[in-house]
Design an enzyme around this catalytic site. Structure first.
Site, PDB file in Angstrom:
ATOM      1  CB  CYS A  27      -0.944  -0.026   1.199  1.00  0.00           C
ATOM      2  SG  CYS A  27      -0.113  -0.025   2.787  1.00  0.00           S
ATOM      3  CG  MET A  28       1.121   6.112   0.610  1.00  0.00           C
ATOM      4  SD  MET A  28       0.066   7.519   1.033  1.00  0.00           S
ATOM      5  CE  MET A  28      -1.170   7.394  -0.266  1.00  0.00           C
TER       6      MET A  28
END
Length: 234
Positions: A27-28
């Site tokens: 994810c980020m």
């Protein structure tokens, strides 16, 4: 060698090697990892890799936090090392999560839950009937004593014989005969138990309550299975 590739190689190494990795996605800010054998993961060394900020574990998934802007690059390099496979087979993922949750303590909690969950509807129903009966008696809402006695009987039955139900469910969950579990519970709560003395002291009816039933039924189930195996090998 790029920094991202170096971090990816270090992470995969401390995860137990690429053979132990089912999937790595991102994810980020972090890599989300599933592995086959969590005992092969060196969590301490994983957290000390230059570039790794923190390692978390949630729901059978390892989360390696590397920060924004780096997570996708490290994942890309890790994916190349793993042969380009980002997501493992659904069966492998489920098996890995299931294996993570198969600890002795969690299995024991599941067995205990399986013993009492079937009793919940009866406990709720019995409790409601007794509550209504007590209120009706206090405020003289029901004049018919026979009806009150019937309601009291319906509400109290599960509490009167709950020990036997627990004994049967316990034996079933631990692989024994439910009948034997019920008999042991019946013995523990039988008023005739008070007529037996051991060491000059009379036995106490219901001593230990439900806990004693659980222990007795679980032990009897273990003994039953052990003796059964011994008889088969003779």
């Amino acid at each position: 060698m790029s920094r991202e590739k170096e971090i990816a190689q270090g992470i995969i190494k401390e995860l137990g090697g690429k053979e132990n990795v089912i999937s790595i996605t991102n994810c980020m800010t972090r890599l989300r990892v599933l592995v086959k054998d969590y005992d092969k993961v060196n969590r301490e060394a994983l957290g000390k890799i230059d570039g790794v900020i923190k390692v978390n574990e949630e729901g059978g998934e390892l989360q390696v936090i590397v920060g924004p802007g780096l997570a996708n690059k490290v994942e890309s390099e890790a994916s190349k090392i793993l042969g380009g496979t980002k997501v493992g087979k659904a069966e492998e993922v489920k098996a890995a999560i299931s294996a993570k949750n198969q600890t002795p303590f969690k299995l024991l909690l599941r067995k205990i839950a399986s013993i009492f969950i079937p009793l919940i509807p009866g406990l709720i129903g019995g409790g409601l009937i007794l509550g209504i009966t007590n209120v009706a008696t206090k405020f003289n809402w029901i004049a018919d004593k026979n009806l009150l006695a019937m309601l009291s009987l319906l509400g109290s039955t599960i509490f009167t014989y709950m020990g036997i139900m627990v004994g049967m469910n316990t034996a079933k969950e631990f692989g024994g005969s439910p009948t034997i579990g019920g008999i042991l519970a019946g013995i523990i709560y039988n008023p005739a138990l008070a007529n037996i003395t051991i060491g000059g002291k009379a036995l106490v009816v219901g001593r230990g309550g439900i806990i004693s039933v659980l222990i007795a039924a679980a032990f009897a189930s273990w003994l039953e299975k052990t003796l059964g195996k011994e008889c088969l090998t003779v």
